[in-house]
Design a protein around this motif. Structure first.
Motif, PDB file in Angstrom:
ATOM      1  N   UNK A 235       0.870  -1.185   0.000  1.00 33.20           N
ATOM      2  CA  UNK A 235       0.000   0.000   0.000  1.00 33.20           C
ATOM      3  C   UNK A 235       0.894   1.217   0.000  1.00 33.20           C
ATOM      4  N   UNK A 236       0.281   2.342  -0.371  1.00 32.35           N
ATOM      5  CA  UNK A 236       0.999   3.607  -0.238  1.00 32.35           C
ATOM      6  C   UNK A 236       0.528   4.236   1.070  1.00 32.35           C
TER       7      UNK A 236
ATOM      8  N   UNK B 239      -1.130   7.629   0.451  1.00 30.38           N
ATOM      9  CA  UNK B 239      -2.487   7.572  -0.096  1.00 30.38           C
ATOM     10  C   UNK B 239      -3.470   7.097   0.965  1.00 30.38           C
ATOM     11  N   UNK B 240      -3.086   6.085   1.729  1.00 34.66           N
ATOM     12  CA  UNK B 240      -3.987   5.571   2.756  1.00 34.66           C
ATOM     13  C   UNK B 240      -4.280   6.632   3.817  1.00 34.66           C
TER      14      UNK B 240
ATOM     15  N   UNK C 199      -6.499   9.216   2.183  1.00 33.35           N
ATOM     16  CA  UNK C 199      -7.813   8.607   1.954  1.00 33.35           C
ATOM     17  C   UNK C 199      -8.620   8.505   3.237  1.00 33.35           C
TER      18      UNK C 199
ATOM     19  N   UNK D 263      -7.266  -4.875  -0.223  1.00 32.92           N
ATOM     20  CA  UNK D 263      -6.195  -3.916   0.071  1.00 32.92           C
ATOM     21  C   UNK D 263      -5.412  -4.333   1.319  1.00 32.92           C
TER      22      UNK D 263
ATOM     23  N   UNK E  41       1.474  -0.315  -9.610  1.00 34.22           N
ATOM     24  CA  UNK E  41       1.397   0.532  -8.420  1.00 34.22           C
ATOM     25  C   UNK E  41       0.485   1.716  -8.685  1.00 34.22           C
TER      26      UNK E  41
ATOM     27  N   UNK F  89      -3.105   2.500  -7.061  1.00 36.69           N
ATOM     28  CA  UNK F  89      -3.267   3.734  -6.279  1.00 36.69           C
ATOM     29  C   UNK F  89      -4.499   4.514  -6.752  1.00 36.69           C
TER      30      UNK F  89
ATOM     31  N   UNK G 221      -7.571   2.821  -5.622  1.00 33.84           N
ATOM     32  CA  UNK G 221      -7.746   3.061  -4.183  1.00 33.84           C
ATOM     33  C   UNK G 221      -8.288   4.466  -3.934  1.00 33.84           C
ATOM     34  N   UNK G 222      -7.709   5.436  -4.617  1.00 37.53           N
ATOM     35  CA  UNK G 222      -8.145   6.830  -4.440  1.00 37.53           C
ATOM     36  C   UNK G 222      -9.624   6.952  -4.798  1.00 37.53           C
TER      37      UNK G 222
ATOM     38  N   UNK H 269     -11.704   5.569  -1.967  1.00 33.97           N
ATOM     39  CA  UNK H 269     -11.826   6.517  -0.848  1.00 33.97           C
ATOM     40  C   UNK H 269     -12.839   7.604  -1.189  1.00 33.97           C
ATOM     41  N   UNK H 270     -12.772   8.101  -2.428  1.00 32.32           N
ATOM     42  CA  UNK H 270     -13.701   9.149  -2.854  1.00 32.32           C
ATOM     43  C   UNK H 270     -15.130   8.623  -2.797  1.00 32.32           C
TER      44      UNK H 270
END
Lengths: 540, 200
Positions: A504-505, A508-509, A512, B34, B154, B158, B161-162, B165-166
């Motif tokens: 994971x980043x 970003x986590x 987020x 994740x 990656x 990402x 994932x973003x 979250x949104x």
């Protein structure tokens, strides 16, 4: 009446099945699981040339060659014979004759002991004639009587008279009846290959973690292919031969078999890869096809060998030569065992560690393998990798493989910063196992190899990677996704690529979750404010 | 007098609730993949995520088609700046002071200016980004065939994932407003079930 009759018939049927099962399985149990009816067109017991008393094993070979005229010439081209192979990619000359290992050292000056596993007779020193046809050992691979055994210190010969081994012990090593053995030759069985490959490095399970005596008659749970209660494969089923040349040497490991299923007419006749039978899309496609997708970066072995040394025989994982030479107060050799009965110390060899049901370690493996050579400088402040593999995530020829990593400490040249070989075996005073003097032992071996030795030795920690391909688990017992796709899974150490579930980043986590929590906080505050104000309105 | 007006057609209600049923497990399994927790186990989570993602994409294809043929897409066109400001002022000030809602929904104009903006960004930003990154993620072994060798897993992961979250943040605001801001709690939820909105 009718239903009565039916129930009668049913009971009778059950009884028949029961009888069948009881006697049938009892009958099956009396059959040796791997005995197959020979389909050979030749019965060697009828051959005239084999109706004779053989005084030596090479005499048997001479008899074999009268019919199998090309056999020795074929053998002469193989790694089994030369113990030497030039790596097609790196050009490095490898093989037992050349590489420095982390087990019993090098064969140089230790010939008679080491070459008891050679498929020839009489490689007792540097002058061995590799062109000799009669010195090819046909019997060690083709004996079916289990009575033919090469004598441990006889440079590949069996013993010709019964004699004790170890020396001065009461255990008698029997001389085989060569006539009987010669008349009973057949195709190699697991026992034939195992006699050397199960005991490499000086004992059962020492060297390979995935090959030991438990693989002689393995259950299906130990190896899905070789299981005697399953497919009952012998070694040559996969290690196919072409003019006595066997496929599947770990010196020329194929990280990824791109040929796929091997059928006659394809360019690669080798079966010694999973793909040669299963192809590169072996799994049934379900909702996701991810398991098949994995074959581009993950070797089959990685998921299908969850643990090794799982047949009840431990594998050696640590060998520290630096502690060798200790004797008891009476000057006698020590032999120490731990609570499991594993030998953890012997005077001749130093300290050991063993393991059973071991979890492999993982690394990228391509076709390119490299070995640390005698003249190559090493870094005295780090652990020396005896062999290394080219390959990473971006290398299309590399995949993640499971390995047994052999660790330990072995002598090295402190002055030159190179690995050394040592002279262990022999009656002379240079032999370490005679005088327990490392300096003399190293010098003798290095001189014999024509290598430079500064005269100053130390001990250095080394690793040696052994790719695993045996003790293959069925699909039911193969690794699940979570084993690697988790934060601290089996592949936690492999870097350079993104793996879902593991990677994971952090940035970003954090952003987020801050956004999510911020939103949650925002609406909570908003809602709270509304409640407050509405109360105020009602009261005011 | 109170009257009931049909605001949400049957098709709208069905796709709204199917969408809801699909999105929640997608978020849950997505965060499990994740590596944030374990409920189903990785393999089950991946299978469920893929299955629901295909169902979601199938649904959305229908929905886009419906919006295009019925002209309902026009509902998402942002309205004038003044109306938007009025809406913002309502949520920031009037809602606390008990002021009236500046917007009155009708069948032909069922979204308030703020909703228009929010759903438009959902439809033209979050959803497409989720789709594209998700499909790339799913078919990463085909990148070479598609001439996308340079793409990094990656980066794709990402972006996906973003978007997740949104989506989660969007869902929180959406649920808060839908459940609490009607005359009576759950009023909008009921309207989204029955299709009818009580009108004065």
């Amino acid at each position: 009446m009718n239903s009565h009759l039916r129930s009668w018939i049913r009971s009778l049927g059950t009884l028949v099945i029961l009888i069948e099962f009881t006697f049938g399985s009892a009958y099956a149990a009396t059959q040796s699981p791997q005995k197959k009816v020979s389909t050979s067109t030749a019965d060697h017991s009828k051959f005239e040339v084999l109706q004779q008393e053989f005084s030596t094993a090479p005499d048997v070979t001479k008899a074999c060659l009268t019919c199998h005229t090309e056999a020795s010439k074929q053998i002469h081209k193989t790694t089994h014979w030369n113990w030497k192979i030039t790596h097609p990619e790196t050009g490095q000359v490898l093989g037992k004759k050349r590489v420095v290992n982390s087990f019993c050292g090098s064969i140089t000056t230790n010939y008679a002991r080491c070459t008891s596993c050679h498929i020839g007779y009489g490689w007792k020193d540097d002058s061995f004639d590799f062109s000799s046809e009669e010195n090819v050992d046909c019997l060690v691979c083709h004996d079916t009587t289990d009575t033919y055994k090469k004598f441990p210190t006889a440079a590949g010969h069996p013993t010709y008279v019964d004699k004790p081994f170890p020396k001065k012990s009461k255990k008698i090593w029997k001389a085989p009846d060569l006539t009987k053995v010669a008349q009973a030759v057949g195709k190699p069985r697991r026992e034939n290959c195992g006699v050397c490959h199960f005991y490499g490095g000086g004992g059962d399970g020492v060297k390979h973690g995935d090959l030991d005596s438990s693989m002689t008659n393995p259950p299906r749970t130990l190896d899905v292919h070789m299981g005697v209660d399953g497919l009952n494969f012998v070694c040559t089923e996969c290690h196919s031969t072409d003019g006595h040349d066997l496929k599947g040497s770990h010196y020329t490991s194929v990280g990824k078999d791109k040929h796929g299923i091997d059928i006659p007419g394809r360019d690669d006749q080798s079966r010694a890869s999973c793909e040669s039978c299963h192809g590169d899309k072996p799994h049934e496609e379900t909702v996701n096809n991810k398991i098949n997708d994995h074959t581009n970066k993950v070797a089959c072995q990685t998921c299908h060998i969850p643990t090794y040394a799982k047949g009840g025989v431990p594998s050696k994982t640590w060998w520290d030569w630096s502690t060798a030479g200790r004797m008891d107060d009476d000057g006698k050799h020590l032999k120490i065992k731990d609570e499991n009965g594993y030998v953890t110390y012997v005077t001749k060899k130093g300290t050991f560690e063993w393991g059973e049901n071991l979890v492999p370690e993982y690394a990228w493996l391509s076709d390119e393998i490299r070995y640390q050579e005698l003249e190559e400088r090493l870094d005295p402040n780090s652990i020396v990798p005896i062999n290394t593999f080219k390959g990473d995530y971006n290398d299309p020829d590399a995949r993640i493989w499971p390995f047994k990593i052999m660790r330990g400490k072995q002598p090295y040249d402190k002055g030159n910063n190179t690995l050394v070989i040592s002279h262990l075996f022999g009656k002379d005073r240079e032999a370490y196992w005679k005088s327990f003097n490392w300096n003399r032992s190293i010098k003798a071996a290095m001189d014999a190899a024509g290598a430079d030795y500064s005269g100053d030795y130390g001990f250095i920690e080394t690793t040696m990677h052994w790719p695993l391909s045996h003790m293959v688990a069925s699909k039911e017992e193969a690794l699940g996704c979570d084993e690697c796709h988790s934060r601290n899974g089996r592949l936690a150490e492999l870097s350079g690529f993104y793996m879902p579930g593991r990677d994971k980043s952090d940035l970003l986590d954090i952003i987020g979750w801050l956004a999510v929590l911020g939103t949650l906080g925002g609406v909570s505050l908003h809602g709270f404010g509304r409640v407050l104000f509405s109360r105020k309105r009602r009261n005011g | 007098m109170m009257s009931n007006e049909m605001i949400y057609t049957r098709f709208e209600r069905i796709w709204h609730w199917v969408l809801a049923i699909l999105i929640l497990p997608l978020l849950l399994t997505g965060f499990e993949i994740h590596g944030d927790y374990t409920i189903l186990g990785f393999e089950q989570a991946v299978d469920t995520h893929i299955l629901f993602a295909w169902a979601l994409m199938g649904l959305l294809v229908f929905v886009i088609f419906w919006h295009m043929t019925t002209g309902e897409w026009k509902q998402y066109i942002p309205s004038s700046k003044n109306n938007l400001m009025a809406m913002l002022r309502y949520y920031a000030v009037d809602i606390f002071l008990g002021g009236g809602h500046p917007f009155h929904m009708t069948r032909t104009s069922k979204l308030n200016p703020l909703q228009r903006l929010a759903y438009l960004s959902l439809h033209v930003v979050i959803t497409p980004v989720t789709w594209v990154s998700g499909l790339l993620y799913l078919f990463y072994t085909s990148w070479g065939d598609w001439g996308l060798e340079g793409l990094s897993l990656t980066v794709v992961a990402m972006v996906h994932m973003a978007a997740a979250f949104a989506m989660l943040a969007f869902l929180i605001v959406h649920l808060y407003l839908a459940i609490t801001t009607s005359e009576k709690p759950f009023g909008y939820v009921k309207a989204m079930i029955s299709g009818y909105e009580k009108k004065e």
